[in-house]
Design an enzyme around this catalytic site. Structure first.
Site, PDB file in Angstrom:
ATOM      1  CB  VAL A 195      -0.950  -0.020   1.224  1.00  0.00           C
ATOM      2  CG1 VAL A 195      -1.683   1.302   1.370  1.00  0.00           C
ATOM      3  CG2 VAL A 195      -1.946  -1.164   1.106  1.00  0.00           C
ATOM      4  CG  ASP A 213       9.770  -0.358   5.539  1.00  0.00           C
ATOM      5  OD1 ASP A 213       8.636  -0.565   5.093  1.00  0.00           O
ATOM      6  OD2 ASP A 213      10.358  -1.139   6.318  1.00  0.00           O
ATOM      7  CB  THR A 244      -7.712  -2.337   6.008  1.00  0.00           C
ATOM      8  OG1 THR A 244      -7.591  -2.115   4.613  1.00  0.00           O
ATOM      9  CG2 THR A 244      -9.139  -2.670   6.342  1.00  0.00           C
ATOM     10  CD  GLU A 300      -1.878  -8.629  -3.880  1.00  0.00           C
ATOM     11  OE1 GLU A 300      -1.289  -9.464  -4.570  1.00  0.00           O
ATOM     12  OE2 GLU A 300      -2.021  -8.718  -2.659  1.00  0.00           O
ATOM     13  CE  LYS A 331      -9.988  -2.033   2.179  1.00  0.00           C
ATOM     14  NZ  LYS A 331      -8.849  -1.950   1.365  1.00  0.00           N
ATOM     15  CG  LEU A 369     -22.288 -11.818  -9.629  1.00  0.00           C
ATOM     16  CD1 LEU A 369     -23.541 -11.556 -10.447  1.00  0.00           C
ATOM     17  CD2 LEU A 369     -22.668 -12.413  -8.273  1.00  0.00           C
ATOM     18  N   GLY A 402      -9.499 -15.417  -1.872  1.00  0.00           N
ATOM     19  CA  GLY A 402      -8.252 -15.519  -1.114  1.00  0.00           C
ATOM     20  C   GLY A 402      -7.583 -14.154  -1.108  1.00  0.00           C
ATOM     21  CB  CYS A 412      -7.708  -7.471   1.128  1.00  0.00           C
ATOM     22  SG  CYS A 412      -6.327  -6.367   0.908  1.00  0.00           S
TER      23      CYS A 412
HETATM   24  C1  UDX Z   1      -9.335  -6.795  -2.867  1.00  0.00           C
HETATM   25  C2  UDX Z   1     -10.310  -5.674  -3.204  1.00  0.00           C
HETATM   26  O1  UDX Z   1     -10.862  -5.885  -4.504  1.00  0.00           O
HETATM   27  C3  UDX Z   1      -9.651  -4.321  -3.106  1.00  0.00           C
HETATM   28  O2  UDX Z   1     -10.587  -3.282  -3.354  1.00  0.00           O
HETATM   29  C4  UDX Z   1      -9.076  -4.180  -1.691  1.00  0.00           C
HETATM   30  O3  UDX Z   1      -8.446  -2.938  -1.511  1.00  0.00           O
HETATM   31  C5  UDX Z   1      -8.103  -5.312  -1.413  1.00  0.00           C
HETATM   32  O4  UDX Z   1      -8.767  -6.561  -1.597  1.00  0.00           O
HETATM   33  P1  UDX Z   1      -7.400  -8.137  -4.134  1.00  0.00           P
HETATM   34  O5  UDX Z   1      -7.153  -8.850  -2.848  1.00  0.00           O
HETATM   35  O6  UDX Z   1      -6.252  -7.658  -4.928  1.00  0.00           O
HETATM   36  O7  UDX Z   1      -8.329  -6.840  -3.873  1.00  0.00           O
HETATM   37  O8  UDX Z   1      -8.223  -9.167  -5.041  1.00  0.00           O
HETATM   38  P2  UDX Z   1      -9.583  -9.209  -5.871  1.00  0.00           P
HETATM   39  O9  UDX Z   1      -9.298  -9.008  -7.297  1.00  0.00           O
HETATM   40  O10 UDX Z   1     -10.615  -8.340  -5.276  1.00  0.00           O
HETATM   41  O11 UDX Z   1      -9.964 -10.756  -5.640  1.00  0.00           O
HETATM   42  C6  UDX Z   1     -10.080 -11.299  -4.320  1.00  0.00           C
HETATM   43  C7  UDX Z   1     -10.342 -12.781  -4.353  1.00  0.00           C
HETATM   44  O12 UDX Z   1     -11.674 -13.049  -4.771  1.00  0.00           O
HETATM   45  C8  UDX Z   1      -9.443 -13.574  -5.295  1.00  0.00           C
HETATM   46  O13 UDX Z   1      -9.074 -14.776  -4.660  1.00  0.00           O
HETATM   47  C9  UDX Z   1     -10.330 -13.872  -6.491  1.00  0.00           C
HETATM   48  O14 UDX Z   1      -9.956 -15.042  -7.162  1.00  0.00           O
HETATM   49  C10 UDX Z   1     -11.684 -14.019  -5.817  1.00  0.00           C
HETATM   50  N1  UDX Z   1     -12.826 -13.724  -6.689  1.00  0.00           N
HETATM   51  C11 UDX Z   1     -12.996 -12.466  -7.181  1.00  0.00           C
HETATM   52  C12 UDX Z   1     -13.748 -14.727  -6.974  1.00  0.00           C
HETATM   53  O15 UDX Z   1     -13.622 -15.871  -6.535  1.00  0.00           O
HETATM   54  N2  UDX Z   1     -14.837 -14.420  -7.755  1.00  0.00           N
HETATM   55  C13 UDX Z   1     -15.038 -13.170  -8.260  1.00  0.00           C
HETATM   56  O16 UDX Z   1     -16.053 -12.972  -8.957  1.00  0.00           O
HETATM   57  C14 UDX Z   1     -14.083 -12.160  -7.970  1.00  0.00           C
END
Ligand code: UDX
Length: 433
Positions: free
Chosen positions: A11, A30, A125, A157, A206, A252, A259, A262
């Site tokens: 972040v 850091d 967060t 990410e 958040k 969806l 996973g 976050c």
């Molecule tokens: C997330 C949030 O989107 C972001 O706004 C926040 O600041 C940090 O957490 P990130 O962890 O990078 O971001 O991943 P994201 O793309 O949101 O996906 C999260 C997880 O959900 C992944 O494991 C992904 O495979 C899963 N996912 C996502 C699904 O299983 N189905 C979906 O439809 C979307």
């Protein structure tokens, strides 16, 4: 504006680099000397598209610098962003040790330097109420006026730079109107709706955003599970419900559950601090339970075909928690590999980016392959565990000719089921016909 960023993690680096790109003078601090030394030499410790270029450019232009000295960073800045990590404790609460220690140190440094009304911003967060605690910690040694503001990040990410430069909203919370306006003005070059509110509301936004998205994923996974039982198709169900703008098609995708660093952490933390305040957040309990169950159901599916998993050669395609990252934190792929190992399966694994990060967390005798084709010979099953688009374009006829048993269990509904079946594979997705 002059800004210090405390914490050169994911972040902090993205926030710092983007704020420099917006024209501000930024110092990223850091305590990790080797990390700072590498950053000064242009070595970026995380994989994030576009970040290296941004850091290099702004460092060259003199707008971005790195230090291990908090005092030096504070001295050079008017606004201080706390971007340190808040890892989960065993009971799900966020560990605020690092945030509190930064707040204490800031208080001591402010009292030595007496800067004109410093502004401290939380980006990490943090549970609702943390802003107020930061104020207390700083106030223990600093008795002049200062402001504490919450400005949560919504960075995904793999597209964090784009998310920061082109956000769909900017949330800023605080009681001090002048400080809120000042933090808001940092983003003047960005066109995005501003949601200006108080500290606890910004902190809550958040958590509520991440918990809602996680709920969407658990919901669609349960619908997919029922689709399998009644002969419906989740891809069409997704189209059918997502076309309603009140529902929307995003997030969806049924699969192996959410996973990453976050969602799992934030959903648990929201449940935990709701509990702490006397509220039982029942829905989130189920969201977590469904997410865990999704992985077991996947293993059960594999077992239905292979019966005993002991001694079976399984090729796992994808190790990262999602595509376009090398991050394996709370990755469904890693969890599934451990469960398969526990049942005596022999694992071959491939990921185009996350092989090294996965090797650091996985134990046991795993054969890591440099290309999916290299792991196909003699395999009893192939699992798609991460939705890397490249897996669609593999030479599936060749793979078919190599495997001992033509079984593909696609945990991400990525592949063309019809094509694979025509090639003679037994194909199973999640909720797919
Ligand atoms: C997330 C949030 O989107 C972001 O706004 C926040 O600041 C940090 O957490 P990130 O962890 O990078 O971001 O991943 P994201 O793309 O949101 O996906 C999260 C997880 O959900 C992944 O494991 C992904 O495979 C899963 N996912 C996502 C699904 O299983 N189905 C979906 O439809 C979307």
């Amino acid at each position: 504006m002059h800004i210090s960023i405390i914490g050169a993690g994911y972040v902090g680096l993205v926030t710092g680099a983007c704020l420099a790109e917006l024209g501000h003078e930024v110092v990223i601090m850091d305590i990790d000397e080797s990390r700072v030394e590498k950053l000064q030499r242009g070595i970026i410790p995380i994989h994030e598209p576009g970040l290296s270029r941004l850091i290099e450019k702004n460092a060259l232009d003199g707008r971005l610098d790195f230090t291990t000295s908090l005092e030096e960073a504070v001295k050079a800045s008017d606004i201080h962003f706390i971007c340190v990590w808040t890892p989960p404790l065993p009971d799900g609460r966020a560990d605020l040790t690092a945030v509190e220690s930064v707040a204490k140190n800031l208080g001591e440094i402010f009292s030595r330097l007496t800067p004109p009304k410093p502004i401290v911003v939380t980006k990490s967060t943090v549970p609702v109420g943390t802003g107020a605690r930061i104020r207390e910690f700083i106030g223990q040694s600093y008795h002049e006026p200062f402001a504490v503001i919450s400005n949560p990040e919504f960075l995904r990410e793999g597209q964090a730079v784009a998310d920061m430069m082109r956000p769909d909203r900017i949330v800023i919370g605080g009681d001090d109107e002048e400080a809120v306006a000042k933090v808001s003005s940092l983003y003047d070059a960005i066109q995005a709706p501003r949601i200006l509110t108080d500290l606890p509301t910004a902190e809550m936004i958040k958590y509520a955003a991440n918990a809602f998205l996680a709920t969407k994923i658990s919901f669609i996974n349960e619908v997919a599970n029922v689709c399998e039982l009644v002969g419906a198709d989740i891809d069409m169900v997704k189209e059918g419900i997502g076309s309603d703008p009140r529902i929307g098609k995003a997030f969806l995708y049924a699969g192996l559950g959410y996973g990453g660093s976050c969602f799992p952490k934030d959903v648990r933390a929201l449940q935990q601090f709701s509990n702490h305040h006397g509220y039982d957040f029942k829905l989130l309990k189920s969201v977590i339970e469904v997410n865990e169950q999704q992985r077991q159901l996947f293993i059960d599916k594999l077992r239905r075909h292979l019966k005993d998993l002991a001694g079976k050669e399984i090729l796992v395609l994808g190790l990262a928690f999602k595509a376009n990252t090398d991050d394996v934190r709370e990755s469904a792929a890693i969890d599934i590999i451990r469960r398969l190992q526990a049942q005596g399966a022999k694992i071959r694994a491939y990921d185009s980016l996350a092989l090294l990060t996965a090797q650091k967390v996985l134990d046991g005798d795993i054969k890591y392959v440099g290309h999916p084709h290299d792991g196909a010979k003699g395999a009893h099953a192939i699992i798609i565990a991460t939705e890397w688009p490249d897996f669609k374009d593999l030479d599936w006829p060749y793979i078919r000719s190599q495997v001992a048993n033509p079984l593909v269990v696609d945990g991400r509904n990525l592949l063309d089921a019809k094509l694979l079946r025509e090639l003679g594979f037994t194909y199973e997705g999640v909720g797919r016909k």
